[in-house]
Design a protein around this motif. Sequence first.
Motif, PDB file in Angstrom:
ATOM      1  N   ALA A   1       0.848  -1.339  -0.112  1.00 15.58           N
ATOM      2  CA  ALA A   1       0.060  -0.106  -0.096  1.00 15.58           C
ATOM      3  C   ALA A   1       0.856   1.214  -0.071  1.00 15.58           C
ATOM      4  CB  ALA A   1      -0.894  -0.154   1.248  1.00 15.58           C
ATOM      5  N   LYS A   2       1.963   1.244   0.529  1.00 17.30           N
ATOM      6  CA  LYS A   2       2.882   2.153   0.670  1.00 17.30           C
ATOM      7  C   LYS A   2       3.978   2.288  -0.565  1.00 17.30           C
ATOM      8  CE  LYS A   2       1.846   3.789   5.019  1.00 17.30           C
ATOM      9  NZ  LYS A   2       1.663   5.250   5.363  1.00 17.30           N
ATOM     10  N   GLY A   3       3.911   1.258  -1.523  1.00 15.17           N
ATOM     11  CA  GLY A   3       4.859   1.189  -2.611  1.00 15.17           C
ATOM     12  C   GLY A   3       6.043   1.123  -2.187  1.00 15.17           C
ATOM     13  N   ILE A   4       6.432   0.269  -1.068  1.00 16.68           N
ATOM     14  CA  ILE A   4       7.697  -0.241  -0.598  1.00 16.68           C
ATOM     15  C   ILE A   4       8.060  -1.610  -0.976  1.00 16.68           C
ATOM     16  CG2 ILE A   4       9.129  -0.485   1.298  1.00 16.68           C
ATOM     17  CD1 ILE A   4       8.198   2.423   1.092  1.00 16.68           C
ATOM     18  N   THR A   5       9.251  -1.897  -1.459  1.00 11.30           N
ATOM     19  CA  THR A   5       9.508  -3.023  -1.867  1.00 11.30           C
ATOM     20  C   THR A   5       9.973  -3.842  -0.654  1.00 11.30           C
ATOM     21  OG1 THR A   5      11.628  -2.336  -2.376  1.00 11.30           O
ATOM     22  CG2 THR A   5      10.226  -2.295  -4.230  1.00 11.30           C
ATOM     23  N   GLN A   6      10.200  -5.309  -0.925  1.00 13.36           N
ATOM     24  CA  GLN A   6      10.782  -6.050   0.316  1.00 13.36           C
ATOM     25  C   GLN A   6      12.181  -5.493   0.566  1.00 13.36           C
ATOM     26  OE1 GLN A   6      10.507 -10.144  -0.837  1.00 13.36           O
ATOM     27  NE2 GLN A   6       8.319 -10.236  -0.002  1.00 13.36           N
ATOM     28  N   LYS A   7      12.947  -5.332  -0.697  1.00  9.65           N
ATOM     29  CA  LYS A   7      14.451  -4.859  -0.604  1.00  9.65           C
ATOM     30  C   LYS A   7      14.564  -3.444   0.074  1.00  9.65           C
ATOM     31  CE  LYS A   7      18.358  -3.440  -3.459  1.00  9.65           C
ATOM     32  NZ  LYS A   7      18.793  -3.152  -4.791  1.00  9.65           N
ATOM     33  N   ASN A   8      13.603  -2.589   0.106  1.00 14.13           N
ATOM     34  CA  ASN A   8      13.532  -1.191   0.574  1.00 14.13           C
ATOM     35  C   ASN A   8      13.358  -1.417   2.043  1.00 14.13           C
ATOM     36  OD1 ASN A   8      11.548   0.264  -2.055  1.00 14.13           O
ATOM     37  ND2 ASN A   8      13.764   0.415  -1.658  1.00 14.13           N
ATOM     38  N   LEU A   9      12.447  -2.409   2.545  1.00 14.71           N
ATOM     39  CA  LEU A   9      12.210  -2.663   3.885  1.00 14.71           C
ATOM     40  C   LEU A   9      13.306  -3.078   4.389  1.00 14.71           C
ATOM     41  CD1 LEU A   9      10.307  -2.297   6.281  1.00 14.71           C
ATOM     42  CD2 LEU A   9       9.193  -4.649   5.489  1.00 14.71           C
ATOM     43  N   ALA A  10      13.914  -4.251   3.836  1.00 15.40           N
ATOM     44  CA  ALA A  10      15.008  -4.920   4.390  1.00 15.40           C
ATOM     45  C   ALA A  10      16.448  -3.996   4.590  1.00 15.40           C
ATOM     46  CB  ALA A  10      15.560  -5.972   3.322  1.00 15.40           C
ATOM     47  N   GLU A  11      16.742  -2.981   3.805  1.00 13.84           N
ATOM     48  CA  GLU A  11      17.458  -2.198   3.838  1.00 13.84           C
ATOM     49  C   GLU A  11      17.367  -1.140   5.090  1.00 13.84           C
ATOM     50  OE1 GLU A  11      18.049   0.010   0.135  1.00 13.84           O
ATOM     51  OE2 GLU A  11      18.971  -1.843  -0.699  1.00 13.84           O
ATOM     52  N   TYR A  12      16.162  -0.887   5.206  1.00 14.21           N
ATOM     53  CA  TYR A  12      15.797   0.207   6.384  1.00 14.21           C
ATOM     54  C   TYR A  12      16.102  -0.579   7.595  1.00 14.21           C
ATOM     55  CZ  TYR A  12      12.791   2.602   9.915  1.00 14.21           C
ATOM     56  OH  TYR A  12      12.576   3.256  10.871  1.00 14.21           O
ATOM     57  N   LEU A  13      15.656  -1.911   7.730  1.00 14.86           N
ATOM     58  CA  LEU A  13      15.774  -2.774   8.948  1.00 14.86           C
ATOM     59  C   LEU A  13      17.246  -3.448   8.878  1.00 14.86           C
ATOM     60  CD1 LEU A  13      12.291  -4.544   8.849  1.00 14.86           C
ATOM     61  CD2 LEU A  13      13.114  -2.362  10.292  1.00 14.86           C
TER      62      LEU A  13
END
Length: 67
Positions: free
Chosen positions: A14-26
């Motif tokens: 819904a926020k247009g975030i990829t798994q890769k983006n979330l993984a990098e943030y975390l």
Amino acid sequence: MKTFGCRLKEVREAKGITQKNLAEYLHLRNTTISNWENDMGEPPYETLKKICKYFEVSADFLLGLED
């Protein structure tokens, strides 16, 4: 009842975030996010807090305690 993985995937998409983006943030691997979304585990408490803050949702929502 929707699972943690299903809810995580819904808010991420819904926020247009990829798994890769979330993984990098975390500071995690993409496969970790994929595993969670496929209900093969859940994040530790501190990581759950970061996810909630990132997506501006409550832990109760992600854990299926509220809609």
